[in-house]
Design a protein around this motif. Structure first.
Motif, PDB file in Angstrom:
ATOM      1  N   LEU A  63      88.406  14.065  55.017  1.00  0.00           N
ATOM      2  CA  LEU A  63      89.006  15.342  54.629  1.00  0.00           C
ATOM      3  C   LEU A  63      89.053  15.483  53.111  1.00  0.00           C
ATOM      4  O   LEU A  63      89.185  14.507  52.382  1.00  0.00           O
ATOM      5  CB  LEU A  63      90.391  15.507  55.230  1.00  0.00           C
ATOM      6  CG  LEU A  63      91.582  14.676  54.718  1.00  0.00           C
ATOM      7  CD1 LEU A  63      92.224  15.312  53.502  1.00  0.00           C
ATOM      8  CD2 LEU A  63      92.615  14.500  55.797  1.00  0.00           C
ATOM      9  N   VAL A  64      88.932  16.697  52.660  1.00  0.00           N
ATOM     10  CA  VAL A  64      88.966  17.006  51.235  1.00  0.00           C
ATOM     11  C   VAL A  64      90.194  17.856  50.943  1.00  0.00           C
ATOM     12  O   VAL A  64      90.382  18.922  51.541  1.00  0.00           O
ATOM     13  CB  VAL A  64      87.695  17.760  50.794  1.00  0.00           C
ATOM     14  CG1 VAL A  64      87.774  18.134  49.320  1.00  0.00           C
ATOM     15  CG2 VAL A  64      86.454  16.908  51.063  1.00  0.00           C
ATOM     16  N   VAL A  65      91.031  17.371  50.051  1.00  0.00           N
ATOM     17  CA  VAL A  65      92.237  18.105  49.667  1.00  0.00           C
ATOM     18  C   VAL A  65      91.846  19.433  49.034  1.00  0.00           C
ATOM     19  O   VAL A  65      90.932  19.514  48.216  1.00  0.00           O
ATOM     20  CB  VAL A  65      93.089  17.272  48.691  1.00  0.00           C
ATOM     21  CG1 VAL A  65      94.236  18.106  48.123  1.00  0.00           C
ATOM     22  CG2 VAL A  65      93.637  16.036  49.384  1.00  0.00           C
ATOM     23  N   GLY A  66      92.525  20.484  49.433  1.00  0.00           N
ATOM     24  CA  GLY A  66      92.253  21.797  48.872  1.00  0.00           C
ATOM     25  C   GLY A  66      91.197  22.587  49.605  1.00  0.00           C
ATOM     26  O   GLY A  66      90.861  23.705  49.205  1.00  0.00           O
ATOM     27  N   LYS A  67      90.674  22.041  50.703  1.00  0.00           N
ATOM     28  CA  LYS A  67      89.701  22.758  51.519  1.00  0.00           C
ATOM     29  C   LYS A  67      90.231  22.935  52.942  1.00  0.00           C
ATOM     30  O   LYS A  67      91.140  22.212  53.365  1.00  0.00           O
ATOM     31  CB  LYS A  67      88.361  22.010  51.569  1.00  0.00           C
ATOM     32  CG  LYS A  67      87.593  22.034  50.254  1.00  0.00           C
ATOM     33  CD  LYS A  67      86.231  21.412  50.411  1.00  0.00           C
ATOM     34  CE  LYS A  67      85.431  21.463  49.115  1.00  0.00           C
ATOM     35  NZ  LYS A  67      85.058  22.843  48.722  1.00  0.00           N
ATOM     36  N   ILE A  68      89.641  23.881  53.680  1.00  0.00           N
ATOM     37  CA  ILE A  68      89.980  24.063  55.089  1.00  0.00           C
ATOM     38  C   ILE A  68      89.061  23.148  55.892  1.00  0.00           C
ATOM     39  O   ILE A  68      87.891  23.465  56.128  1.00  0.00           O
ATOM     40  CB  ILE A  68      89.792  25.533  55.524  1.00  0.00           C
ATOM     41  CG1 ILE A  68      90.642  26.453  54.653  1.00  0.00           C
ATOM     42  CG2 ILE A  68      90.156  25.701  57.001  1.00  0.00           C
ATOM     43  CD1 ILE A  68      90.339  27.929  54.846  1.00  0.00           C
ATOM     44  N   ASN A  69      89.582  21.988  56.250  1.00  0.00           N
ATOM     45  CA  ASN A  69      88.792  20.987  56.961  1.00  0.00           C
ATOM     46  C   ASN A  69      88.773  21.273  58.456  1.00  0.00           C
ATOM     47  O   ASN A  69      89.798  21.630  59.032  1.00  0.00           O
ATOM     48  CB  ASN A  69      89.382  19.591  56.728  1.00  0.00           C
ATOM     49  CG  ASN A  69      89.379  19.196  55.265  1.00  0.00           C
ATOM     50  OD1 ASN A  69      88.440  18.608  54.771  1.00  0.00           O
ATOM     51  ND2 ASN A  69      90.464  19.532  54.553  1.00  0.00           N
ATOM     52  N   VAL A  70      87.601  21.112  59.078  1.00  0.00           N
ATOM     53  CA  VAL A  70      87.489  21.210  60.526  1.00  0.00           C
ATOM     54  C   VAL A  70      86.923  19.896  61.037  1.00  0.00           C
ATOM     55  O   VAL A  70      85.773  19.553  60.751  1.00  0.00           O
ATOM     56  CB  VAL A  70      86.587  22.380  60.972  1.00  0.00           C
ATOM     57  CG1 VAL A  70      86.513  22.427  62.502  1.00  0.00           C
ATOM     58  CG2 VAL A  70      87.112  23.699  60.435  1.00  0.00           C
ATOM     59  N   LEU A  71      87.748  19.148  61.749  1.00  0.00           N
ATOM     60  CA  LEU A  71      87.328  17.861  62.294  1.00  0.00           C
ATOM     61  C   LEU A  71      86.622  18.083  63.627  1.00  0.00           C
ATOM     62  O   LEU A  71      87.186  18.696  64.544  1.00  0.00           O
ATOM     63  CB  LEU A  71      88.536  16.940  62.486  1.00  0.00           C
ATOM     64  CG  LEU A  71      88.249  15.575  63.101  1.00  0.00           C
ATOM     65  CD1 LEU A  71      87.339  14.744  62.202  1.00  0.00           C
ATOM     66  CD2 LEU A  71      89.548  14.816  63.355  1.00  0.00           C
ATOM     67  N   ASN A  72      85.398  17.601  63.740  1.00  0.00           N
ATOM     68  CA  ASN A  72      84.622  17.760  64.968  1.00  0.00           C
ATOM     69  C   ASN A  72      85.161  16.838  66.059  1.00  0.00           C
ATOM     70  O   ASN A  72      84.852  15.652  66.089  1.00  0.00           O
ATOM     71  CB  ASN A  72      83.145  17.465  64.706  1.00  0.00           C
ATOM     72  CG  ASN A  72      82.489  18.525  63.851  1.00  0.00           C
ATOM     73  OD1 ASN A  72      82.579  19.712  64.149  1.00  0.00           O
ATOM     74  ND2 ASN A  72      81.861  18.109  62.763  1.00  0.00           N
TER      75      ASN A  72
END
Length: 349
Positions: free
Chosen positions: A71-80
């Motif tokens: 995950l990247v801080v400051g982004k909208i992460n989508v975990l598959n």
């Protein structure tokens, strides 16, 4: 705004993909300022979320990841959580789609338990299409009660209005059978502890509603108040808890008596949620109190009738994110406060 070093990781379960869950999630983070408060991790499939983003014309950029550690801080992460495609028909009740809602929820819960996310915010599910051999729970709360430590209690929150329930997903004709002194004492103690550690209320005042019309009219309309509720409240009060009632439910909210208390406890689902949703104007949040981890959700369902139309109101979901962040901070402050209590000086002889 919160510093990047304090950026809280918010795990988000996608909910029913044929409902409005994806829409309210993406609309919430369309406001870039949200990413200064927290970093979201949506447990789903990046291709599906990207497809829905385009279909709904929501201007956000998503960052697909295969492991939570990416995950990247400051982004909208989508975990598959899964790789395969899912056939979506917006507004349709679909058992297959329901199974993916649970895959998302189970993966998000696992991450919460493992400390990979700080809090969990759940998008709405359909309680009918999630049932399977692997998942036999009425909803989110019951599953979390099994998976996490503590005793779960549904607490509806909107500003200073907090409404808890003695019984939640119980048929109305069975509510009286569930009421007993042990249950009442346990639920009220959970609410009191929650008010102290999660809402920074040092001496909470709690009101309890009666089960029967006019709170039983001293036993004329039902015996539950006289035989069960009043004795339980008396013991709690004598033990030093600021607990009052039982109050007649019909006039309690209309006369604004609720404003005098830090929380109100209803005896059953609709007794508490009908006035709450009337007063919260679509901005309420469902908080699962009593557990060692923090979970919130919007106070609405899948709303199939408007799914895919781009008209869903995301305010309740946004408030759920705000509340989860706020409780996370307050609970950490509370834990620091009680970690090293001042020792009482020994009396000098």
């Amino acid at each position: 705004m919160v510093k990047k070093a304090e950026n809280i990781i918010v795990g988000i379960s996608i909910g029913d993909l044929n409902g409005i869950g994806s829409e309210v999630i993406l609309k919430t983070f369309e406001d870039n300022r949200m990413l200064e408060l927290c970093t979201p991790v949506i447990f789903a499939n990046a291709k599906i979320v990207s497809f829905l983003r385009k279909e709904l014309n929501i201007d956000v950029a998503i960052h697909g990841i295969d492991k939570i550690e990416q995950l990247v801080v400051g982004k909208i992460n989508v975990l598959n959580v899964w790789r395969e495609g899912v056939n979506l028909e917006m507004g349709k009740n679909d058992d297959v789609v329901g199974s993916y809602a649970i895959k998302s929820f189970a993966a998000a819960t696992k991450a919460l338990k493992g400390g990979f996310v700080d809090v969990l915010v759940t998008a709405p599910i359909n309680k009918y299409n999630i049932q399977s051999e692997e998942f036999k729970f009425p909803g989110h709360t019951d599953y979390l009660d099994k998976e996490l430590e503590g005793d779960a209690l549904m607490l509806m929150v909107h500003d200073d209005l907090r409404v808890g329930l003695l019984t939640d997903h119980v048929p109305v004709n069975e509510v009286a059978k569930h009421l007993n002194e042990k249950l009442i004492s346990s639920k009220i103690k959970t609410v009191i502890q929650t008010l102290k550690q999660d809402f920074e209320i040092e001496k909470p005042k709690v009101a309890v509603l009666g089960l029967n019309p006019h709170s039983g009219d001293n036993g004329v309309i039902g015996q539950e108040e006289e035989k069960i509720i009043k004795p339980a409240l008396k013991k709690l009060f004598e033990a030093g808890n600021m607990v009052f009632g039982p109050f007649s439910a019909d006039g309690f909210f209309g006369s604004a008596q609720y404003e005098k208390y830090d929380a109100v406890i209803a005896t059953y689902h609709d007794q508490g949620l009908i006035p709450f949703k009337t007063l919260s104007f679509g901005n309420g949040v469902n908080y699962t109190a009593g557990l060692n981890k923090i979970r919130t959700s919007p106070d609405h369902g899948t709303a199939y009738e408007i799914a895919g139309k781009g008209v869903a109101n995301h305010e309740s979901f946004k408030e759920a994110v705000y509340l989860a962040i706020d409780i996370f901070k307050k609970r950490n402050d509370y834990q620091e406060l009680i970690k090293n209590p001042l020792k009482t000086k020994e009396k000098q002889l």
